[in-house]
Design an enzyme around this catalytic site. Structure first.
Site, short mmCIF file in Angstrom:
data_model
loop_
_atom_site.label_atom_id
_atom_site.label_comp_id
_atom_site.label_asym_id
_atom_site.label_seq_id
_atom_site.Cartn_x
_atom_site.Cartn_y
_atom_site.Cartn_z
N HIS A 163 0.84 -1.19 0.00
CA HIS A 163 0.00 0.00 0.00
C HIS A 163 0.88 1.24 0.00
O HIS A 163 1.92 1.26 0.65
CB HIS A 163 -0.93 0.02 1.22
CG HIS A 163 -2.10 0.93 1.03
ND1 HIS A 163 -2.03 2.27 1.29
CD2 HIS A 163 -3.35 0.70 0.57
CE1 HIS A 163 -3.20 2.83 1.01
NE2 HIS A 163 -4.01 1.90 0.56
N ASP A 197 -7.96 -5.16 -0.48
CA ASP A 197 -8.46 -6.04 -1.54
C ASP A 197 -8.10 -7.50 -1.33
O ASP A 197 -8.53 -8.35 -2.12
CB ASP A 197 -7.92 -5.58 -2.90
CG ASP A 197 -8.52 -4.25 -3.33
OD1 ASP A 197 -9.65 -3.96 -2.88
OD2 ASP A 197 -7.87 -3.51 -4.07
N1 ACO Z 1 4.06 -7.49 -4.93
C1 ACO Z 1 5.41 -7.51 -5.08
N2 ACO Z 1 6.18 -6.47 -4.78
C2 ACO Z 1 5.59 -5.34 -4.34
C3 ACO Z 1 4.20 -5.24 -4.17
C4 ACO Z 1 3.45 -6.37 -4.50
N3 ACO Z 1 2.11 -6.34 -4.36
N4 ACO Z 1 3.91 -4.02 -3.72
C5 ACO Z 1 5.05 -3.36 -3.61
N5 ACO Z 1 6.07 -4.16 -3.97
C6 ACO Z 1 7.47 -3.82 -3.98
C7 ACO Z 1 7.87 -3.22 -5.32
O1 ACO Z 1 8.34 -4.17 -6.22
C8 ACO Z 1 8.96 -2.26 -4.90
O2 ACO Z 1 10.12 -3.00 -4.67
P1 ACO Z 1 11.55 -2.43 -5.13
O3 ACO Z 1 11.71 -1.16 -4.36
O4 ACO Z 1 12.47 -3.53 -4.76
O5 ACO Z 1 11.40 -2.21 -6.60
C9 ACO Z 1 8.50 -1.75 -3.54
O6 ACO Z 1 7.69 -2.79 -3.01
C10 ACO Z 1 7.70 -0.46 -3.63
O7 ACO Z 1 6.64 -0.66 -4.56
P2 ACO Z 1 5.93 0.49 -5.35
O8 ACO Z 1 5.15 -0.08 -6.47
O9 ACO Z 1 6.90 1.60 -5.67
O10 ACO Z 1 4.95 1.05 -4.23
P3 ACO Z 1 3.77 2.02 -4.49
O11 ACO Z 1 3.56 2.77 -3.25
O12 ACO Z 1 3.99 2.81 -5.72
O13 ACO Z 1 2.57 1.03 -4.84
C11 ACO Z 1 0.78 -0.40 -4.74
C12 ACO Z 1 1.55 0.69 -4.01
C13 ACO Z 1 0.44 0.07 -6.15
C14 ACO Z 1 -0.52 -0.67 -4.00
C15 ACO Z 1 1.66 -1.67 -4.81
O14 ACO Z 1 1.93 -2.13 -3.51
C16 ACO Z 1 1.02 -2.76 -5.66
O15 ACO Z 1 1.20 -2.78 -6.88
N6 ACO Z 1 0.25 -3.69 -5.01
C17 ACO Z 1 -0.46 -4.71 -5.76
C18 ACO Z 1 -1.75 -4.13 -6.32
C19 ACO Z 1 -2.79 -3.94 -5.23
O16 ACO Z 1 -3.01 -4.78 -4.39
N7 ACO Z 1 -3.47 -2.78 -5.33
C20 ACO Z 1 -4.58 -2.46 -4.40
C21 ACO Z 1 -4.19 -1.33 -3.50
S1 ACO Z 1 -5.49 -0.94 -2.36
C22 ACO Z 1 -6.66 -0.17 -3.30
O17 ACO Z 1 -6.37 0.52 -4.22
C23 ACO Z 1 -8.09 -0.40 -3.05
#
Ligand code: ACO
Length: 376
Positions: free
Chosen positions: A262, A313
């Site tokens: 998140h 989610d």
């Molecule tokens: N699976 C694997 N790795 C992840 C995940 C994940 N779900 N979430 C974050 N990471 C990792 C990234 O690879 C990144 O690693 P790195 O720094 O080694 O490259 C680090 O954690 C930071 O990730 P970002 O994508 O930069 O974090 P951001 O704050 O931009 O994204 C997000 C948040 C989009 C929710 C992300 O965690 C994600 O893609 N999750 C999966 C999708 C999801 O569940 N979305 C629902 C969110 S809740 C809602 O909207 C209702």
């Protein structure tokens, strides 16, 4: 060269609006709507009470709630023309696209469509929240070749949704779980879709246009679309014994695991805790405990291996599935919940509006001489 800007990719940490709707404490994993803790609202209130709180500022008294529910119930029917339009769509039409179309079309019938006054916006918020619930269920039944089930006058918002979806009176346990799910999705500060609705509103566009835009933002798998992806992941895993191997392979492939992570909650999403309890009860009650057990194991393994936490989610997927929501309706259901929050933000934006217009940092070529077409 354009002037340098302090670029913040993804606007992380940027405070873009004042809001009295939602207090999101990401560091401590706490969430409150207008001062009321989400845990108490989800466990003790109804979606209607929460919508009243978000739109009118206070929880309703019994008498206020009765009147408010009567207004919501009266607003449920949708125009025949919208049902006819659903029948014209391809059977495979994505329910989120159908919902976006429905929102725009409902705007063409709404007597207050272009009136952005506070009173008109309150009327539209109520009407659209009721109508979109009906529209989601009607479109679903039409695409299955079934007749839509008209809304019922004696059921609350959550119960009526399940009734319109299946044509059967839902159990009290499922209604309570679904109601809590809608409450947990009702509002969440400046997430991507809510921000979208505020950007659209800031141009002095109208509520239906802003909600249609919010639906477009909600659809993506990094936002509301993640719930569907979680359920597809659980189905791909198939059984609890396969979870460990799945996680190992997914992490080795650097696969993004849906329902984890998140932007704001770094220590834990408080909604997830409540949804986990609800998912356990609903899965066990429906004889589908395996989905819950698989989710718990996936949660533990991913957390241990990568430190990622489940978001809203994650456990909503087995919860919705076990109460009979088709997987590709998970995101429309999230929209049904978020309607109260989006529309409250639209009202709030109108109350103290300034056009939202950030800058871009130019990274293209420097100034070039134009070459006419026949000399290129
Ligand atoms: N699976 C694997 N790795 C992840 C995940 C994940 N779900 N979430 C974050 N990471 C990792 C990234 O690879 C990144 O690693 P790195 O720094 O080694 O490259 C680090 O954690 C930071 O990730 P970002 O994508 O930069 O974090 P951001 O704050 O931009 O994204 C997000 C948040 C989009 C929710 C992300 O965690 C994600 O893609 N999750 C999966 C999708 C999801 O569940 N979305 C629902 C969110 S809740 C809602 O909207 C209702």
């Amino acid at each position: 060269m354009a002037e340098q800007s302090g670029l913040i990719k993804g606007l992380e940490g940027v405070v873009a609006a004042e809001t009295a709707l939602c207090d999101l404490d990401g560091a401590n994993g706490r969430l409150a709507y207008r001062g009321y803790d989400i845990d108490e609202l989800a466990r003790q209130a109804s979606y209607e009470e929460v919508a009243h709180l978000l739109w009118r500022g206070e929880l309703p008294t019994r008498a206020q709630l009765d009147g408010f529910c009567a207004e919501l119930t009266a607003a449920r029917p949708i125009p025949d023309q919208l049902l006819a339009a659903f029948r014209l769509l391809p059977k495979k039409a994505d329910p989120m696209r159908a919902l976006q179309m429905a929102t725009a079309m409902l705007g063409t019938f709404d007597p207050d469509a272009t009136d952005n006054s506070q009173e008109a916006n309150l009327r539209k918020a109520l009407r659209l929240t009721s109508q979109l619930a009906t529209a989601i269920c009607a479109h679903h039944r039409i695409r299955l070749g079934q007749e839509p089930v008209p809304p019922s006058k004696d059921l609350g918002h959550a119960a009526d949704f399940l009734f319109m979806l299946t044509g059967e009176r839902p159990s009290a346990v499922n209604v309570r779980a679904f109601d809590a799910g809608l409450i947990l999705y009702a509002e969440h500060e400046l997430n991507a879709s809510t921000f979208t609705t505020r950007v659209i509103t800031s141009t002095l566009s109208d509520m239906h246009s802003a909600v249609a835009g919010g639906i477009g933002a909600m659809k993506g798998p990094l936002h509301g679309g993640a719930g569907e992806a979680v359920m597809l992941t659980l189905k791909e895993i198939g059984q609890v014994e396969n979870v460990d191997a799945f996680v190992e392979k997914a992490l080795a492939a650097k696969r993004r695991l849906m329902g984890f992570g998140h932007r704001v909650y770094r220590g834990g999403d408080p909604r997830q805790v409540i949804l986990r309890d609800l998912a356990e009860a609903a899965c066990r009650q429906s004889g589908q405990g395996m989905w819950y057990e698989m989710a718990v194991r996936l949660h533990e393994r991913v957390n241990r291996a990568k430190g990622l936490i489940p978001n809203v989610d994650f456990y909503s997927a087995p919860l919705f599935y076990s109460i009979g929501i088709p997987v590709d309706l998970f995101t429309p259901v999230i929209v049904a919940g978020r309607m109260a929050g989006w529309t409250a933000h639209i009202i709030e934006q109108h109350q103290d509006n300034r056009l939202i217009r950030p800058r871009g940092q130019y990274t293209g070529p420097g100034r070039r001489l134009f070459v006419p077409l026949d000399r290129r």
